[in-house]
Write an enzyme that holds these catalytic residues in place. Sequence first.
Site, PDB file in Angstrom:
ATOM      1  N   LYS A  85       0.841  -1.200   0.000  1.00 13.53           N
ATOM      2  CA  LYS A  85       0.000   0.000   0.000  1.00 13.53           C
ATOM      3  C   LYS A  85       0.875   1.248   0.000  1.00 13.53           C
ATOM      4  O   LYS A  85       2.077   1.182   0.314  1.00 13.53           O
ATOM      5  CB  LYS A  85      -0.917  -0.005   1.227  1.00 13.53           C
ATOM      6  CG  LYS A  85      -0.167   0.011   2.562  1.00 13.53           C
ATOM      7  CD  LYS A  85      -1.095  -0.309   3.743  1.00 13.53           C
ATOM      8  CE  LYS A  85      -0.320  -0.354   5.048  1.00 13.53           C
ATOM      9  NZ  LYS A  85      -1.161  -0.794   6.172  1.00 13.53           N
ATOM     10  N   ARG A  89     -10.279  -0.140  15.107  1.00 12.11           N
ATOM     11  CA  ARG A  89     -10.005   0.784  14.004  1.00 12.11           C
ATOM     12  C   ARG A  89     -10.883   0.357  12.836  1.00 12.11           C
ATOM     13  O   ARG A  89     -12.005   0.803  12.710  1.00 12.11           O
ATOM     14  CB  ARG A  89      -8.509   0.743  13.657  1.00 12.11           C
ATOM     15  CG  ARG A  89      -8.098   1.722  12.584  1.00 12.11           C
ATOM     16  CD  ARG A  89      -6.625   1.626  12.230  1.00 12.11           C
ATOM     17  NE  ARG A  89      -6.284   0.348  11.617  1.00 12.11           N
ATOM     18  CZ  ARG A  89      -5.101   0.081  11.041  1.00 12.11           C
ATOM     19  NH1 ARG A  89      -4.156   1.021  11.016  1.00 12.11           N
ATOM     20  NH2 ARG A  89      -4.846  -1.092  10.503  1.00 12.11           N
ATOM     21  N   TYR A 148      17.302  29.532   9.031  1.00 12.51           N
ATOM     22  CA  TYR A 148      16.113  30.253   9.496  1.00 12.51           C
ATOM     23  C   TYR A 148      16.060  30.272  11.016  1.00 12.51           C
ATOM     24  O   TYR A 148      16.325  29.263  11.671  1.00 12.51           O
ATOM     25  CB  TYR A 148      14.849  29.545   9.012  1.00 12.51           C
ATOM     26  CG  TYR A 148      14.518  29.745   7.554  1.00 12.51           C
ATOM     27  CD1 TYR A 148      14.294  31.025   7.041  1.00 12.51           C
ATOM     28  CD2 TYR A 148      14.388  28.657   6.708  1.00 12.51           C
ATOM     29  CE1 TYR A 148      13.961  31.205   5.711  1.00 12.51           C
ATOM     30  CE2 TYR A 148      14.050  28.824   5.368  1.00 12.51           C
ATOM     31  CZ  TYR A 148      13.833  30.109   4.879  1.00 12.51           C
ATOM     32  OH  TYR A 148      13.503  30.271   3.568  1.00 12.51           O
ATOM     33  N   MET A 155      13.064  23.924   3.307  1.00 11.63           N
ATOM     34  CA  MET A 155      12.300  23.148   2.322  1.00 11.63           C
ATOM     35  C   MET A 155      13.193  22.350   1.386  1.00 11.63           C
ATOM     36  O   MET A 155      12.935  21.177   1.105  1.00 11.63           O
ATOM     37  CB  MET A 155      11.394  24.074   1.502  1.00 11.63           C
ATOM     38  CG  MET A 155      10.459  23.315   0.570  1.00 11.63           C
ATOM     39  SD  MET A 155       9.504  24.395  -0.511  1.00 11.63           S
ATOM     40  CE  MET A 155       8.473  25.251   0.669  1.00 11.63           C
TER      41      MET A 155
HETATM   42  C1  PLP Z   1      -0.409  -1.790   6.839  1.00 10.43           C
HETATM   43  C2  PLP Z   1      -0.984  -3.081   7.271  1.00 10.43           C
HETATM   44  C3  PLP Z   1      -0.167  -4.230   7.345  1.00 10.43           C
HETATM   45  C4  PLP Z   1       1.341  -4.171   7.200  1.00 10.43           C
HETATM   46  O1  PLP Z   1       1.878  -3.703   8.415  1.00 10.43           O
HETATM   47  P1  PLP Z   1       3.460  -3.611   8.699  1.00 10.43           P
HETATM   48  O2  PLP Z   1       3.554  -3.200  10.111  1.00 10.43           O
HETATM   49  O3  PLP Z   1       3.988  -2.584   7.748  1.00 10.43           O
HETATM   50  O4  PLP Z   1       4.036  -4.947   8.425  1.00 10.43           O
HETATM   51  C5  PLP Z   1      -0.788  -5.447   7.631  1.00 10.43           C
HETATM   52  N1  PLP Z   1      -2.126  -5.512   7.859  1.00 10.43           N
HETATM   53  C6  PLP Z   1      -2.925  -4.429   7.853  1.00 10.43           C
HETATM   54  C7  PLP Z   1      -4.368  -4.573   8.142  1.00 10.43           C
HETATM   55  C8  PLP Z   1      -2.380  -3.176   7.556  1.00 10.43           C
HETATM   56  O5  PLP Z   1      -3.165  -2.096   7.560  1.00 10.43           O
END
Ligand code: PLP
Length: 364
Positions: free
Chosen positions: A43, A142, A260, A308
């Site tokens: 992702k 969640r 800065y 930046m």
């Molecule tokens: C992002 C995610 C993972 C991967 O998690 P890592 O800690 O990066 O290995 C696995 N399962 C779910 C549901 C996630 O949202």
Amino acid sequence: MSAHSDKFVSSGPVAEINLSALCENFDILNASAGGAETAAVVKCNAYGLGVAPIATALARRSGCATFFVAYPEEGVALRDAIHPHAPDAKIYVFNGPGTDSLEMFGAARLTPVINTIEQGALWARANPGASAALHVDTGMNRLGAPPESLGEFLAMEDFNIDLFMSHLACASAPSHPMNQRQRELFVSLAERLPGVRRSLAASAGVLMGGDYGFDLTRPGIALYGASPFDHETDQLRPVLRLTAPIVQVRSIKAGETVGYGATFTAPRATTIATVKIGYGDGLPVSGSGKLSVIVHGKRTPLIGRISMDLICIEAPQGDRPPRQGDTVELIGETIGVFEAAQRCSVLPYEMLTGLGGRVVRRYV
Ligand SMILES: *Cc1c(COP(=O)(O)O)cnc(C)c1O
């Protein structure tokens, strides 16, 4: 970076991504999974490192056959990238379908992760009997359906569950009692779905030992060489090397300030090197005065505030003073993603996904 700029040598920051180390990490995770299949979580553009080359390498070299993304749009891009190499790869979408995205699931052969009764009903109605993963929340609160609703999913007509999954809230701290509690609830719920594959572990769940592998694991961050724990680990190979060139070297007198807000005052005559990377490239401003970099093999601190496009470092003295055009390493073998993130008070996940669009990704 836009396509036309690829023709030129980068004049700015470069993220060198080691695909062999990536595949080694896949193999390490696979060996730790207790016989479970290892999927790859790619992702957010493979945590900022580039989904097409990452997924292609994992499919071709490591035989990875299952992937997870968060959005259907990410799934479409992933399908395009890996289709020539792994036409049968399975792509799960964590966030599941909505009425506006059903078409993408069909076109790119994506498998949804169902998190709510509404999503389940939508999927079963649109694609009767088509497989889906079911995500039940075992304590993270969640995403995922509450355990009490499991019966409703099981009674749902034309709803075909091929993977039962949940997610650990505290796996970054392996001794946290919540891990075992979630595992026990997960096992007892899974008993109601005999024959359905089970998945509980992300990176930390795989690497922390104990019996969290089940049938399919879902590591992300560990593939990319960063520790999934609250502490550093030596179990993984670094994948990312982040470098940037020095654009200017100058000498300042004792009492002069840098950057800065004039947050740094030179205690003595000092040579300053200015480096072409900044918060616009993903270097958190919170790393000001805390991060170090490697120049000619020497560790040297950042001074002044990160801006930046630029940072300033104190040029190490010696027989080979840094010069314009020399390369500075911000992340690599010596200073890993975990240490850099910790110095910035951010998560390794943020460090990776925050890498800016100006940073040229180069695959080795
Ligand atoms: C992002 C995610 C993972 C991967 O998690 P890592 O800690 O990066 O290995 C696995 N399962 C779910 C549901 C996630 O949202």
